[in-house]
Design a protein around this motif. Structure first.
Motif, PDB file in Angstrom:
ATOM      1  N   ARG A 209       0.860  -1.197   0.000  1.00  0.00           N
ATOM      2  CA  ARG A 209       0.000   0.000   0.000  1.00  0.00           C
ATOM      3  C   ARG A 209       0.885   1.232   0.000  1.00  0.00           C
ATOM      4  O   ARG A 209       1.982   1.222   0.548  1.00  0.00           O
ATOM      5  N   GLY A 210       0.395   2.290  -0.627  1.00  0.00           N
ATOM      6  CA  GLY A 210       1.185   3.507  -0.801  1.00  0.00           C
ATOM      7  C   GLY A 210       1.727   4.037   0.514  1.00  0.00           C
ATOM      8  O   GLY A 210       1.006   4.134   1.501  1.00  0.00           O
ATOM      9  N   ARG A 211       3.021   4.379   0.496  1.00  0.00           N
ATOM     10  CA  ARG A 211       3.689   4.846   1.721  1.00  0.00           C
ATOM     11  C   ARG A 211       3.624   6.364   1.885  1.00  0.00           C
ATOM     12  O   ARG A 211       4.207   6.907   2.820  1.00  0.00           O
ATOM     13  N   GLY A 212       2.919   7.045   0.983  1.00  0.00           N
ATOM     14  CA  GLY A 212       2.857   8.512   1.070  1.00  0.00           C
ATOM     15  C   GLY A 212       1.784   9.024   2.015  1.00  0.00           C
ATOM     16  O   GLY A 212       1.673  10.223   2.226  1.00  0.00           O
ATOM     17  N   GLY A 213       0.964   8.122   2.550  1.00  0.00           N
ATOM     18  CA  GLY A 213      -0.046   8.566   3.517  1.00  0.00           C
ATOM     19  C   GLY A 213      -1.414   7.988   3.254  1.00  0.00           C
ATOM     20  O   GLY A 213      -2.095   7.532   4.166  1.00  0.00           O
ATOM     21  N   ALA A 214      -1.836   7.952   1.982  1.00  0.00           N
ATOM     22  CA  ALA A 214      -3.201   7.519   1.684  1.00  0.00           C
ATOM     23  C   ALA A 214      -3.366   6.016   1.827  1.00  0.00           C
ATOM     24  O   ALA A 214      -4.465   5.530   2.104  1.00  0.00           O
ATOM     25  N   GLY A 215      -2.302   5.236   1.609  1.00  0.00           N
ATOM     26  CA  GLY A 215      -2.370   3.785   1.795  1.00  0.00           C
ATOM     27  C   GLY A 215      -3.162   3.070   0.726  1.00  0.00           C
ATOM     28  O   GLY A 215      -3.673   1.975   0.945  1.00  0.00           O
ATOM     29  N   PHE A 216      -3.243   3.658  -0.475  1.00  0.00           N
ATOM     30  CA  PHE A 216      -3.992   3.030  -1.569  1.00  0.00           C
ATOM     31  C   PHE A 216      -3.208   1.827  -2.103  1.00  0.00           C
ATOM     32  O   PHE A 216      -1.972   1.837  -2.124  1.00  0.00           O
ATOM     33  N   SER A 217      -3.927   0.813  -2.565  1.00  0.00           N
ATOM     34  CA  SER A 217      -3.268  -0.397  -3.079  1.00  0.00           C
ATOM     35  C   SER A 217      -2.418  -0.058  -4.317  1.00  0.00           C
ATOM     36  O   SER A 217      -2.923   0.450  -5.318  1.00  0.00           O
ATOM     37  N   THR A 218      -1.126  -0.393  -4.255  1.00  0.00           N
ATOM     38  CA  THR A 218      -0.219  -0.079  -5.361  1.00  0.00           C
ATOM     39  C   THR A 218      -0.593  -0.862  -6.615  1.00  0.00           C
ATOM     40  O   THR A 218      -0.612  -0.313  -7.729  1.00  0.00           O
ATOM     41  N   ALA A 387       5.906 -11.599   5.025  1.00  0.00           N
ATOM     42  CA  ALA A 387       6.400 -12.241   6.253  1.00  0.00           C
ATOM     43  C   ALA A 387       6.583 -11.213   7.363  1.00  0.00           C
ATOM     44  O   ALA A 387       6.708 -11.566   8.534  1.00  0.00           O
ATOM     45  N   LYS A 388       6.630  -9.962   6.998  1.00  0.00           N
ATOM     46  CA  LYS A 388       6.752  -8.888   8.009  1.00  0.00           C
ATOM     47  C   LYS A 388       5.457  -8.080   8.038  1.00  0.00           C
ATOM     48  O   LYS A 388       4.746  -7.993   7.042  1.00  0.00           O
ATOM     49  N   GLY A 389       5.204  -7.462   9.170  1.00  0.00           N
ATOM     50  CA  GLY A 389       4.028  -6.597   9.276  1.00  0.00           C
ATOM     51  C   GLY A 389       2.806  -7.334   9.761  1.00  0.00           C
ATOM     52  O   GLY A 389       2.915  -8.373  10.422  1.00  0.00           O
ATOM     53  N   THR A 390       1.630  -6.805   9.424  1.00  0.00           N
ATOM     54  CA  THR A 390       0.359  -7.412   9.842  1.00  0.00           C
ATOM     55  C   THR A 390      -0.400  -7.829   8.578  1.00  0.00           C
ATOM     56  O   THR A 390      -0.029  -7.417   7.474  1.00  0.00           O
ATOM     57  N   PRO A 414       8.751  -3.291  11.220  1.00  0.00           N
ATOM     58  CA  PRO A 414       7.557  -3.918  10.643  1.00  0.00           C
ATOM     59  C   PRO A 414       6.321  -3.120  11.038  1.00  0.00           C
ATOM     60  O   PRO A 414       6.258  -2.601  12.171  1.00  0.00           O
ATOM     61  N   TRP A 415       5.353  -3.014  10.146  1.00  0.00           N
ATOM     62  CA  TRP A 415       4.081  -2.401  10.534  1.00  0.00           C
ATOM     63  C   TRP A 415       3.532  -3.153  11.740  1.00  0.00           C
ATOM     64  O   TRP A 415       3.686  -4.364  11.844  1.00  0.00           O
ATOM     65  N   GLY A 416       2.903  -2.447  12.619  1.00  0.00           N
ATOM     66  CA  GLY A 416       2.263  -3.122  13.755  1.00  0.00           C
ATOM     67  C   GLY A 416       2.976  -2.883  15.073  1.00  0.00           C
ATOM     68  O   GLY A 416       2.455  -3.275  16.117  1.00  0.00           O
ATOM     69  N   VAL A 417       4.172  -2.270  15.062  1.00  0.00           N
ATOM     70  CA  VAL A 417       4.815  -1.959  16.341  1.00  0.00           C
ATOM     71  C   VAL A 417       3.996  -0.859  17.030  1.00  0.00           C
ATOM     72  O   VAL A 417       3.303  -0.078  16.372  1.00  0.00           O
ATOM     73  N   THR A 418       4.086  -0.807  18.348  1.00  0.00           N
ATOM     74  CA  THR A 418       3.314   0.217  19.055  1.00  0.00           C
ATOM     75  C   THR A 418       4.103   1.522  19.106  1.00  0.00           C
ATOM     76  O   THR A 418       5.336   1.540  18.939  1.00  0.00           O
ATOM     77  N   LYS A 452      -1.138   0.796  17.652  1.00  0.00           N
ATOM     78  CA  LYS A 452      -0.167   0.264  16.686  1.00  0.00           C
ATOM     79  C   LYS A 452      -0.023   1.175  15.477  1.00  0.00           C
ATOM     80  O   LYS A 452      -1.013   1.728  14.980  1.00  0.00           O
ATOM     81  N   LEU A 453       1.209   1.292  15.010  1.00  0.00           N
ATOM     82  CA  LEU A 453       1.465   2.023  13.763  1.00  0.00           C
ATOM     83  C   LEU A 453       1.147   1.061  12.622  1.00  0.00           C
ATOM     84  O   LEU A 453       1.923   0.151  12.315  1.00  0.00           O
ATOM     85  N   ALA A 454      -0.033   1.215  12.059  1.00  0.00           N
ATOM     86  CA  ALA A 454      -0.504   0.306  11.016  1.00  0.00           C
ATOM     87  C   ALA A 454      -1.715   0.956  10.351  1.00  0.00           C
ATOM     88  O   ALA A 454      -2.402   1.770  10.966  1.00  0.00           O
ATOM     89  N   PHE A 455      -1.976   0.589   9.104  1.00  0.00           N
ATOM     90  CA  PHE A 455      -3.118   1.184   8.394  1.00  0.00           C
ATOM     91  C   PHE A 455      -4.417   0.957   9.149  1.00  0.00           C
ATOM     92  O   PHE A 455      -5.318   1.791   9.118  1.00  0.00           O
ATOM     93  N   GLU A 456      -4.503  -0.188   9.865  1.00  0.00           N
ATOM     94  CA  GLU A 456      -5.761  -0.504  10.549  1.00  0.00           C
ATOM     95  C   GLU A 456      -5.885   0.185  11.908  1.00  0.00           C
ATOM     96  O   GLU A 456      -6.933   0.106  12.541  1.00  0.00           O
TER      97      GLU A 456
END
Ligand code: SF4
Length: 596
Positions: A209-218, A387-390, A414-418, A452-456
């Motif tokens: 997903r886009g890393r610029g903020g919006a998180g749209f599917s690449t 394998a990394k992230g959520t 990894p995404w998901g760290v607090t 958590k730092l994650a899109f969700e």
């Protein structure tokens, strides 16, 4: 001084007399003259065959362009909150005193002008400034003294000590991207083995997903561009990282430019694009030569240009385009307008850039970090990435950490760290608040640090600004309100007027002249901005005020007066002569307000 007509003519020729190069042309004129004169504007308009109003409008839009003479040395201090916390105002005032000039003015001898600019992307090594567009960080009184002496001696900028301009890559945690050692061409070779559709399928499987903020599917973006009608397609790397507190793209482009360009080339292969642009923020001028060298080396290695890796139907090249100080150009349609040589005003959407982008061609605009990740996914496979992230936020994220921490710099995790984990890693103590995602993001207090730092949960483009309990959060919010007022492009009324009103109220409050009515109005304006602005800048401009009002209300209450409206005169001040006559100055002789 203005450039002679022949010089303008030569300059335009170097830019192929192409009106879409207008921002680059104006940059060159500004570099040569220090400003863009009315005659330059006329000559450029005639040379390009465009209306004069278009050239004038573009010159007037970007904050790095001046249409009136400025100092021979144009000094702009970063106005970012973390620079302010490190004492940038005192340093600016010291330089002003050295030349007997006020901020925003030109010295009487025309030698120097001193002003402010938005974040320069050096928050990990602030306070920072730009002098004639070149960045200098780690300012302190000694460095200001050196700079003042160099200016006084009229030393040409290219003879200033190189160590003044040194920028350090402060990487504290590296992972998939910052640790990558992909060889040039490896991901392109992997892409060619798979074929265009399989490349997009692989990226889809990775859930990038886009890393610029919006998180749209690449992958969705790439797919939409690939199937959009039109003979020519374009890939744009958005390197206009203007969100205060973000500096990860600066480091990625310095250390892993090959990887980013590889990602652009893989994208071009997948969507069938022939032209590419890197839109680099003007503050990162110091990266220009390095990036040009990387692009040329890849052309020489047949990884860019005609018949890439010997495949006859695969022609793709990349042009570097520098911005000129407009945060709004980070928005993809505004960025495209700027690439076309216009004012960076966001377009109405739909249609979206994937179908009607640069010169109405199908265009993919991706962030630097997204493109780097895409190259690695195509080489190593989706499973390596997921394998990394959520499950919802795959892979890693690079966080730019600044403010009240022992170790500012980059943390790829990894995404998901607090938030608490990142605070701990960076050596934060007594943390009162964290601004995640920059001023347009979210401000969290202690009860939010388990999130958590994650899109969700807490999505972020990467800025992570830390404020310990010595900071007045109302001052932080005032700085962010000032930023949005400065960066509003002025196209739509709610944002143009709303950001100005919001900042005026915040200034009143910070200086002890605000009222309860101001608090009510701030909330009203912030909501109005959210629902009636034209683009994301306006939608998010009220966030810092709303967040800090909700979570740090006492910080406001300590500064405001109890009145609903501000009296038209200061009663306590008016009583001063009476106190003098009676010789009384005890507390009972003062007009007291109720505590709010
Ligand atoms: Fe410009 Fe602000 Fe309107 Fe966006 S919301 S178009 S930045 S004035």
């Amino acid at each position: 001084m203005t450039l002679p007509t022949t010089a303008i003519g030569g300059l335009l020729q170097r830019h192929r007399n192409d009106p879409s190069r207008l921002v680059q042309i104006l940059r060159d004129v500004q570099d040569a003259n220090g400003f863009i004169s009315p005659r330059d504007i006329t000559e450029i308009a005639q040379g390009l065959g465009v209306p004069r109003a278009r050239v004038e409008g573009t010159a007037g839009f970007y904050s790095f362009f001046a249409t009136e003479p400025r100092g021979q040395y144009r000094v702009l201090f970063s106005d970012n909150i973390t620079d302010e916390m490190l004492g940038s105002h005192a340093l600016r005032d010291a330089l002003c005193r050295a030349f007997d000039v006020h901020p925003g003015e030109v010295s009487r001898d025309g030698l120097v002008s001193v002003g402010t600019t938005s974040c320069t992307g050096l928050c990990d090594q602030g306070p920072a400034l730009l002098v004639n567009g070149r960045a200098i960080g780690r300012l302190d009184p000694a460095r200001i003294g050196v700079i003042a002496a160099l200016i006084r001696g009229k030393t040409p900028l290219d003879r200033w000590p190189a160590e003044l301009f040194e920028v350090t890559d402060m990487i504290h945690r590296a992972d998939l991207l910052l640790d990558s050692a992909l060889k040039p061409g490896e991901a392109i070779a992997a892409a060619m083995e798979k074929g265009p559709q399989a490349v997009i399928d692989e990226v889809k499987k990775s859930n990038l997903r886009g890393r610029g903020g919006a998180g749209f599917s690449t992958a969705t973006k790439w797919d939409a561009c690939r199937v959009a009608p039109g003979p020519e397609r374009v890939v744009v790397c958005n390197a206009d990282e203007g969100e205060p507190g973000t500096f990860k793209d600066r480091v990625l482009l310095r250390r892993h430019a090959e990887l980013v360009v590889e990602g652009m080339t893989v994208c071009a292969y997948a969507v069938g694009a022939q032209a590419g642009f890197i839109y680099l923020r003007g503050e990162y001028l110091f990266l220009r030569d390095h990036l040009e060298a990387v692009l040329q080396a890849r052309r020489d290695a047949r990884l860019l240009g005609q018949s890439i890796r010997g495949q006859k139907s695969f022609d793709f090249d990349i042009e570097l385009h520098l911005g000129a100080g407009a945060y709004v150009c980070g928005e993809e349609s505004a960025l495209i307008e700027s690439l076309e040589g216009k004012r960076g005003i966001p377009r109405n959407r739909p249609p979206y850039p994937v179908t009607h982008g640069y010169k109405q061609r199908p265009t993919v605009v991706n962030n630097v970090e997204t493109l780097a990740a895409a190259a690695l996914i195509v080489k190593h496979g989706a499973g390596w990435f997921t394998a990394k992230g959520t499950p919802t936020s795959s892979g890693t994220k690079i966080h730019s950490v600044s403010g009240d921490v022992a170790r500012p710099g980059l943390y790829e995790l990894p995404w998901g760290v607090t938030i608490a984990e990142l605070l701990d890693l960076s050596g934060a103590k007594n943390t009162q608040a964290v601004q995640v995602g920059g001023p347009s993001g979210v401000c969290l207090a202690g009860d939010g640090f388990k999130r958590k730092l994650a899109f969700e949960d807490v999505p972020t483009a990467g800025a992570f600004m830390v404020f310990d309990n010595s900071r007045a959060m109302v001052e932080v919010a005032e700085n962010f309100a000032r930023f949005f007022k400065h960066e509003s492009c002025g196209f739509c009324t709610p944002c143009r007027v709303g950001t100005a009103l919001m900042h005026r109220a915040m200034e009143r409050i910070v200086h002890g002249r605000g009222t309860k009515r101001d608090l009510k109005e701030l909330k009203y304006i912030a909501q109005l901005l959210k629902v009636s602005s034209h683009c994301g800048l306006g939608h998010t401009a009220g966030n810092p005020v709303l967040d800090t009002l909700e979570r740090f209300r006492p910080s406001y209450q300590r500064r405001i007066r109890s009145f609903d409206v501000l009296p038209s005169f200061d009663l306590d001040e008016a009583l001063a002569p009476a106190r003098e006559v009676t010789g009384r100055d005890d507390p009972d002789a003062h007009f007291a307000e109720d505590a709010p």
